[in-house]
Design a protein around this motif. Structure first.
Motif, PDB file in Angstrom:
ATOM      1  N   GLY A  44       0.854  -1.361  -0.191  1.00 12.72           N
ATOM      2  CA  GLY A  44       0.133  -0.060   0.315  1.00 12.72           C
ATOM      3  C   GLY A  44       0.691   1.630  -0.354  1.00 12.72           C
ATOM      4  O   GLY A  44       2.248   1.466   0.010  1.00 12.72           O
ATOM      5  N   ARG A  45      -0.102   2.354  -0.347  1.00 16.01           N
ATOM      6  CA  ARG A  45       0.938   3.839  -0.155  1.00 16.01           C
ATOM      7  C   ARG A  45       1.191   3.604   1.510  1.00 16.01           C
ATOM      8  O   ARG A  45       0.061   4.145   2.362  1.00 16.01           O
ATOM      9  CB  ARG A  45       0.142   4.755  -1.017  1.00 16.01           C
ATOM     10  CG  ARG A  45       0.327   4.115  -2.884  1.00 16.01           C
ATOM     11  CD  ARG A  45      -0.086   5.093  -3.560  1.00 16.01           C
ATOM     12  NE  ARG A  45      -0.367   4.751  -4.952  1.00 16.01           N
ATOM     13  CZ  ARG A  45      -1.183   5.739  -5.357  1.00 16.01           C
ATOM     14  NH1 ARG A  45      -1.286   6.984  -5.203  1.00 16.01           N
ATOM     15  NH2 ARG A  45      -1.278   5.212  -6.622  1.00 16.01           N
ATOM     16  N   GLU A  46       2.557   4.469   1.166  1.00 18.67           N
ATOM     17  CA  GLU A  46       2.334   5.545   2.835  1.00 18.67           C
ATOM     18  C   GLU A  46       3.068   6.605   2.955  1.00 18.67           C
ATOM     19  O   GLU A  46       2.983   6.844   1.445  1.00 18.67           O
ATOM     20  CB  GLU A  46       3.445   4.159   3.674  1.00 18.67           C
ATOM     21  CG  GLU A  46       4.842   4.617   3.023  1.00 18.67           C
ATOM     22  CD  GLU A  46       5.857   4.340   3.443  1.00 18.67           C
ATOM     23  OE1 GLU A  46       5.761   4.029   5.247  1.00 18.67           O
ATOM     24  OE2 GLU A  46       7.113   4.098   3.635  1.00 18.67           O
ATOM     25  N   ALA A  47       2.453   7.735   3.935  1.00 19.89           N
ATOM     26  CA  ALA A  47       2.627   8.989   3.825  1.00 19.89           C
ATOM     27  C   ALA A  47       4.208   8.982   4.214  1.00 19.89           C
ATOM     28  O   ALA A  47       4.015   8.307   4.995  1.00 19.89           O
ATOM     29  CB  ALA A  47       1.917   9.589   4.582  1.00 19.89           C
ATOM     30  N   VAL A  48       4.578  10.011   3.103  1.00 16.67           N
ATOM     31  CA  VAL A  48       5.953  10.488   3.572  1.00 16.67           C
ATOM     32  C   VAL A  48       6.161  11.959   4.444  1.00 16.67           C
ATOM     33  O   VAL A  48       7.010  11.830   5.111  1.00 16.67           O
ATOM     34  CB  VAL A  48       7.180  10.160   2.472  1.00 16.67           C
ATOM     35  CG1 VAL A  48       8.136  10.568   2.663  1.00 16.67           C
ATOM     36  CG2 VAL A  48       6.597   8.651   1.605  1.00 16.67           C
ATOM     37  N   ALA A  49       5.507  12.616   3.792  1.00 16.78           N
ATOM     38  CA  ALA A  49       5.709  13.542   4.085  1.00 16.78           C
ATOM     39  C   ALA A  49       4.476  14.837   3.609  1.00 16.78           C
ATOM     40  O   ALA A  49       4.074  14.607   3.077  1.00 16.78           O
ATOM     41  CB  ALA A  49       6.894  14.704   4.083  1.00 16.78           C
ATOM     42  N   THR A  50       4.322  15.810   4.800  1.00 12.19           N
ATOM     43  CA  THR A  50       2.726  16.930   4.120  1.00 12.19           C
ATOM     44  C   THR A  50       3.707  17.561   4.873  1.00 12.19           C
ATOM     45  O   THR A  50       4.748  18.534   5.855  1.00 12.19           O
ATOM     46  CB  THR A  50       1.708  15.969   4.804  1.00 12.19           C
ATOM     47  OG1 THR A  50       2.280  16.717   6.426  1.00 12.19           O
ATOM     48  CG2 THR A  50       1.323  14.857   5.061  1.00 12.19           C
ATOM     49  N   ILE A  51       2.146  18.684   3.867  1.00 10.36           N
ATOM     50  CA  ILE A  51       2.870  20.088   4.019  1.00 10.36           C
ATOM     51  C   ILE A  51       1.573  20.765   4.331  1.00 10.36           C
ATOM     52  O   ILE A  51       1.038  21.182   2.929  1.00 10.36           O
ATOM     53  CB  ILE A  51       4.491  20.765   3.537  1.00 10.36           C
ATOM     54  CG1 ILE A  51       4.125  22.447   4.184  1.00 10.36           C
ATOM     55  CG2 ILE A  51       3.791  21.036   1.756  1.00 10.36           C
ATOM     56  CD1 ILE A  51       5.793  23.684   3.183  1.00 10.36           C
ATOM     57  N   ASP A  52       0.770  21.487   5.335  1.00  9.02           N
ATOM     58  CA  ASP A  52      -0.305  22.610   5.174  1.00  9.02           C
ATOM     59  C   ASP A  52       0.067  23.836   4.747  1.00  9.02           C
ATOM     60  O   ASP A  52       1.203  24.563   4.521  1.00  9.02           O
ATOM     61  CB  ASP A  52      -0.778  22.432   5.961  1.00  9.02           C
ATOM     62  CG  ASP A  52      -0.374  23.184   7.507  1.00  9.02           C
ATOM     63  OD1 ASP A  52      -0.652  22.641   8.652  1.00  9.02           O
ATOM     64  OD2 ASP A  52       0.387  24.055   7.346  1.00  9.02           O
ATOM     65  N   HIS A  53      -1.090  24.520   4.696  1.00 15.82           N
ATOM     66  CA  HIS A  53      -0.645  25.898   3.488  1.00 15.82           C
ATOM     67  C   HIS A  53      -0.356  27.559   4.251  1.00 15.82           C
ATOM     68  O   HIS A  53       0.491  28.329   4.340  1.00 15.82           O
ATOM     69  CB  HIS A  53      -2.684  26.435   3.061  1.00 15.82           C
ATOM     70  CG  HIS A  53      -3.333  26.941   4.127  1.00 15.82           C
ATOM     71  ND1 HIS A  53      -3.298  28.286   4.722  1.00 15.82           N
ATOM     72  CD2 HIS A  53      -4.335  26.206   4.913  1.00 15.82           C
ATOM     73  CE1 HIS A  53      -4.410  27.896   5.558  1.00 15.82           C
ATOM     74  NE2 HIS A  53      -4.427  27.027   5.790  1.00 15.82           N
ATOM     75  N   LEU A  54      -0.244  26.372   5.964  1.00 15.04           N
ATOM     76  CA  LEU A  54       0.743  27.184   7.403  1.00 15.04           C
ATOM     77  C   LEU A  54       1.997  26.895   7.395  1.00 15.04           C
ATOM     78  O   LEU A  54       2.377  27.124   7.921  1.00 15.04           O
ATOM     79  CB  LEU A  54      -0.150  27.189   8.388  1.00 15.04           C
ATOM     80  CG  LEU A  54      -1.850  27.901   8.213  1.00 15.04           C
ATOM     81  CD1 LEU A  54      -2.582  27.667   9.831  1.00 15.04           C
ATOM     82  CD2 LEU A  54      -1.682  29.488   7.766  1.00 15.04           C
ATOM     83  N   GLU A  55       2.245  26.489   6.460  1.00 11.03           N
ATOM     84  CA  GLU A  55       3.392  25.025   6.344  1.00 11.03           C
ATOM     85  C   GLU A  55       3.997  24.444   7.258  1.00 11.03           C
ATOM     86  O   GLU A  55       4.647  24.459   7.517  1.00 11.03           O
ATOM     87  CB  GLU A  55       4.763  26.516   6.566  1.00 11.03           C
ATOM     88  CG  GLU A  55       3.905  27.632   5.235  1.00 11.03           C
ATOM     89  CD  GLU A  55       5.693  27.933   3.772  1.00 11.03           C
ATOM     90  OE1 GLU A  55       5.337  28.597   3.514  1.00 11.03           O
ATOM     91  OE2 GLU A  55       6.250  27.391   3.753  1.00 11.03           O
TER      92      GLU A  55
END
Length: 125
Positions: A44-55
């Protein structure tokens, strides 16, 4: 129509670096959450990294201190700088977007509605 196009994948030796890029187009409004996922064959796909609009950022434990996610809002572009690469980082990497920054906190595949086609990263030992 929303389009995400990744680039920057390739083959490197362990310890090397790659910088992935994802150009996002067609969004009628602000992108609140952007992410990089990766997928191995038959997994399955795993999340590596995220960034939101507030950084605010999130990293999975295995990449903390080695990967850096960033974005250029003016260019609608998402980046993933990958340093000190390991063979276990080898995978297809996908960028994705979600409509609320809450999805950046505990990223799940089903919360992300738009996806790129992927770019392959191969790290040799």
């Amino acid at each position: 129509q929303v389009q995400l196009v990744e680039s920057g994948g390739g083959s490197v030796e362990a310890g090397g670096s790659l910088n992935l890029t994802c150009v996002i187009s067609g969004y009628p409004y602000r992108v609140d959450c952007m992410a990089w996922f990766r997928q191995l064959p038959d997994k399955g796909r795993e999340a590596v990294a995220t960034i939101d609009h507030l950084e605010s950022t999130y990293y999975t434990d295995s990449v903390k201190g080695r990967f850096t996610i960033s974005k250029d809002s003016d260019k609608n572009t998402l980046y993933l700088q990958m340093d000190s690469l390991k063979p276990e980082d080898s995978a297809m990497y996908y960028c994705a977007t979600a409509d609320d920054r809450v999805y950046c906190v505990h990223p799940q595949v089903y919360d992300f509605g738009s996806w790129g086609q992927g770019t392959q990263v191969t790290v040799s030992s």
